[in-house]
Design an enzyme around this catalytic site. Structure first.
Site, PDB file in Angstrom:
ATOM      1  N   LYS A 100       0.816  -1.228   0.000  1.00  0.00           N
ATOM      2  CA  LYS A 100       0.000   0.000   0.000  1.00  0.00           C
ATOM      3  C   LYS A 100       0.849   1.278   0.000  1.00  0.00           C
ATOM      4  O   LYS A 100       0.401   2.318  -0.478  1.00  0.00           O
ATOM      5  CB  LYS A 100      -0.935   0.002   1.204  1.00  0.00           C
ATOM      6  CG  LYS A 100      -2.004  -1.091   1.175  1.00  0.00           C
ATOM      7  CD  LYS A 100      -3.058  -0.842   0.107  1.00  0.00           C
ATOM      8  CE  LYS A 100      -4.208  -1.836   0.199  1.00  0.00           C
ATOM      9  NZ  LYS A 100      -5.119  -1.734  -0.957  1.00  0.00           N
ATOM     10  N   GLU A 122      -9.646   5.909   3.077  1.00  0.00           N
ATOM     11  CA  GLU A 122     -10.457   4.853   3.684  1.00  0.00           C
ATOM     12  C   GLU A 122      -9.514   3.692   3.944  1.00  0.00           C
ATOM     13  O   GLU A 122      -8.471   3.583   3.295  1.00  0.00           O
ATOM     14  CB  GLU A 122     -11.576   4.422   2.731  1.00  0.00           C
ATOM     15  CG  GLU A 122     -11.195   3.360   1.690  1.00  0.00           C
ATOM     16  CD  GLU A 122     -10.137   3.812   0.692  1.00  0.00           C
ATOM     17  OE1 GLU A 122     -10.032   5.020   0.460  1.00  0.00           O
ATOM     18  OE2 GLU A 122      -9.398   2.947   0.161  1.00  0.00           O
ATOM     19  N   SER A 388       1.550  -9.699  -0.636  1.00  0.00           N
ATOM     20  CA  SER A 388       1.247  -8.266  -0.551  1.00  0.00           C
ATOM     21  C   SER A 388       1.512  -7.638   0.805  1.00  0.00           C
ATOM     22  O   SER A 388       1.799  -6.454   0.900  1.00  0.00           O
ATOM     23  CB  SER A 388      -0.208  -8.030  -0.946  1.00  0.00           C
ATOM     24  OG  SER A 388      -1.064  -8.816  -0.136  1.00  0.00           O
TER      25      SER A 388
END
Lengths: 405, 256
Positions: A100, A122, A388
């Site tokens: 991210k 968010e 991830s």
């Protein structure tokens, strides 16, 4: 290098058309209140992203701050277990513990160039919230993160991290109290603050240009995979690239530079929750129909009456009733294969990776690992799995499972 | 001449448009609420089609959506509830909602049913003008329905002109960049309305968002043809024991 969008009818895998469509999916279904903000972004994102000074700053931060390039690790014991060659793209080794951060750095730098002073985001699992709060701390920007109440409970360590980083975490109390509702609240905030605020969407969802912009910021993952594979195997093309999909940002990043290499089989793994037909699932391509959610047309889990249903996944990051329009297009066109893994399969895969390779994966990434069981590989196949994120945030779920054994 | 044209020909100022949510407060109160609104002075009724994830609405209207859905409201049921409503309701009625439930119902089927009742117009705030021009506008026109676009203080002059051209029935002027039910300073709004008044637009202007009482209604009507009240009326209905008397009390506090 300045890239421009070609005004074609259908868009390509790598590039939506001027209205933001990948095939039948995408667009910008937004109320007029968001028009100016979205238009400002649409008219400027490519110019800014491919500006030389921007690229220099972005690449420097990816390198010195996020810790890129992340390793491509040959997982020998896991490979033996599945009788093939498995490489793990270690996005879990990024600063803040997931992919991210790539997008958060990109969008915050972009927001600064647009003159924005206030950042909203968010978050589901909290990884995007933590990444955004981190970059805001780095740049001294105000940061507000919307998070479903249910997610705040199950991802407490990340709530604490965001607060320590100086972000305000605002609970989303409506609806299913998860990622979908946090996204609704963030969009409302943006409507109410049209001038000074940039909304850092964490996945390849939302109105055009978000899906394209986020995919481009995350495309560093596949750019590195190609280079690293070339060094390790002599060929930059693997046989398979596998990634989990909620909204789909790590998958978009891991697939991006392979989209036009049709020999590479792309495998997206959704969260089946308690099972696809259990009524407690988040496998959007299996359960969804074309619809509009959060500003774009895509596949959406909904009732016959068009009300969005509340999904379920053990993994907060995959607990989303939609999927990015690029992925809907990859599904519809058959370019990617879509599989799913249940909560239980994901947890078991997490324990298996930990045992075999000494790596505790995030619950989200564990879904991609769980799908290995459903694949038939040849011995010489090269399989890349996007790991991830790391599993620190999921320890309470893992401990609970251990106690039940 | 359709009902909206007839209304704006007859009444050029102080047009009162009131928003209510179908299936709220009770599943079968839709018709009763509309009748009460008409009987107590509403010139237009804007009937909200409930949606699970309304983006442009604040908490009060969202809660009314959630309640209506819990009550069992669906699009199909709405059309059944409205069958024969023209026996009693003669004011213009606009259906307002999000695009997704309409797409699932079938866009053309939706227009066909709406036109057969008939209602007069549609507001779908998340249907952008590109999609309208490319695909949906032609269907809406085929069924003789008005489609009303929104403009905000952030909308450029050029875009206002374009949306005014595309819009029929009236132009919905969002008073400030906010979700419904949010309070903002009204002097800013007045400046914006004055600017619009000077633009000589083809449509009548109805102001929405932030209109909650007599004073904000009158301020909006100084520079526009009328205004929409939504959140304040939904609040009045939330606590009502009797729809008729609550509506009467609420509307007389605005008009009288």
């Amino acid at each position: 290098m300045v890239q421009t969008i070609i005004p074609n009818n259908k868009g390509t895998y790598k590039q939506p058309n001027i209205f933001g469509y990948y095939g039948n999916f995408g667009g910008a279904y937004i109320p007029e209140m968001l028009h100016r903000n979205v238009e400002e972004l649409r008219d400027n994102y490519l110019k800014i992203m491919y500006d030389e000074a921007f690229q220099k700053e972005f690449q420097n931060l990816l390198h010195d701050y996020a810790g890129r390039p992340t390793p491509l690790f040959f997982a020998e014991r896991l490979s033996n277990q599945f009788n093939t060659k498995i490489y793990l793209k270690r996005e879990d080794l990024n600063h803040t513990g997931a992919h991210k951060i790539n997008n958060a750095i990109g969008q915050v730098l972009l927001a600064l160039r647009l003159g924005k002073k206030r950042i909203i985001a968010e978050t589901g699992a909290g990884q995007h919230g933590v990444a955004t709060a981190t970059v805001c701390a780095l740049k001294g920007l105000e940061c507000i993160v919307y998070m479903g109440v249910k997610d705040m409970e199950r991802q407490q360590p990340n709530v604490a991290r965001m607060r320590m980083l100086g972000a305000e975490v605002r609970p989303a109390t409506s609806g299913s109290q998860t990622l979908k509702d946090a996204t609704n609240e963030a969009i409302r905030d943006w409507i109410n603050n049209p001038n000074d605020t940039h909304y850092v969407i964490g996945s390849v969802v939302g109105p055009h240009p978000y899906p394209d912009m986020v995919a481009r910021f995350q495309s560093v993952i596949s750019e590195e995979i190609k280079k690293q594979l070339k060094e390790k195997t002599g060929s930059e093309l693997p046989n398979y690239v596998m990634a989990c999909v909620g909204g789909g940002s790590n998958a978009a990043g891991a697939f991006y530079h392979f989209l036009d290499d049709l020999s590479v089989q792309l495998v997206a793994v959704e969260a089946a929750g308690c099972g696809i037909n259990s009524g407690m699932s988040a496998a959007t391509t299996q359960l969804g129909k074309p619809g509009v959610l959060h500003g774009s047309k895509s596949l959406v889990m909904q009732t016959a009456d068009g009300q969005v249903v509340e999904p379920h996944s053990i993994s907060a990051g995959l607990d989303y009733p939609g999927i990015g329009p690029l992925h809907a297009h990859l599904y519809e066109s058959g370019r990617a294969k879509f599989l799913s893994a249940t909560d239980k399969e994901a947890v078991e895969a997490a324990f298996n990776l930990t045992k075999m390779e000494g790596i505790i994966p995030a619950l989200e990434s564990s879904h991609a690992l769980a799908a290995l069981n459903q694949m038939r590989f040849k011995k010489d196949d090269v399989v890349v799995i996007c790991l991830s994120g790391r599993g620190d945030k999921d320890m309470s779920t893992y401990m609970k499972y251990m106690n039940e054994l | 001449m359709n009902r909206l044209e007839e209304l704006f020909t007859r009444k050029k100022s102080n047009v009162l448009n009131v928003f209510c949510t179908a299936g709220f407060p009770q599943l079968n109160s839709t018709w009763e609420v509309m009748k009460a609104l008409q009987d107590n002075g509403a010139d237009i009724i804007e009937l909200g089609m409930p949606y699970s994830d309304p983006l442009a609405d604040g908490p009060v209207i969202q809660a009314s959506n959630t309640k209506a859905l819990q009550n069992g409201m669906t699009m199909q049921l709405l059309f059944e509830q409205l069958r024969d409503f023209r026996k009693e309701i003669y004011v213009p009625v606009i259906l307002m909602g999000n695009i997704n439930p309409v797409l699932q119902f079938g866009f053309e089927n939706f227009c066909k049913q709406a036109a057969s009742l008939p209602v007069d117009g549609i507001i779908l705030p998340d249907l952008p003008e590109y999609e309208f021009e490319n695909e949906y506008g032609a269907i809406i026109k085929r069924y003789g329905l008005d489609f009303i676009f929104l403009i905000t203080p952030e909308t450029s002059e050029e875009r206002i002109k374009k949306l005014d051209t595309l819009s029929t029935g009236f132009l919905y002027v969002v008073s400030s960049s906010s979700t419904t039910g949010n309070k903002k300073d009204f002097t800013e709004v007045e400046k914006y309305l004055q600017r619009l008044q000077n633009m000589q637009l083809k449509n009548s202007l109805i102001v929405g968002f932030g209109i909650k009482d007599k004073s904000t209604f009158q301020s909006a009507c100084k520079y526009a043809n009328g205004a929409v009240i939504g959140t304040a009326y939904i609040k009045a209905l939330e606590n009502a024991t009797d729809i008729q008397s609550a509506t009467k009390a609420f509307l007389s506090s605005i008009i009288n």
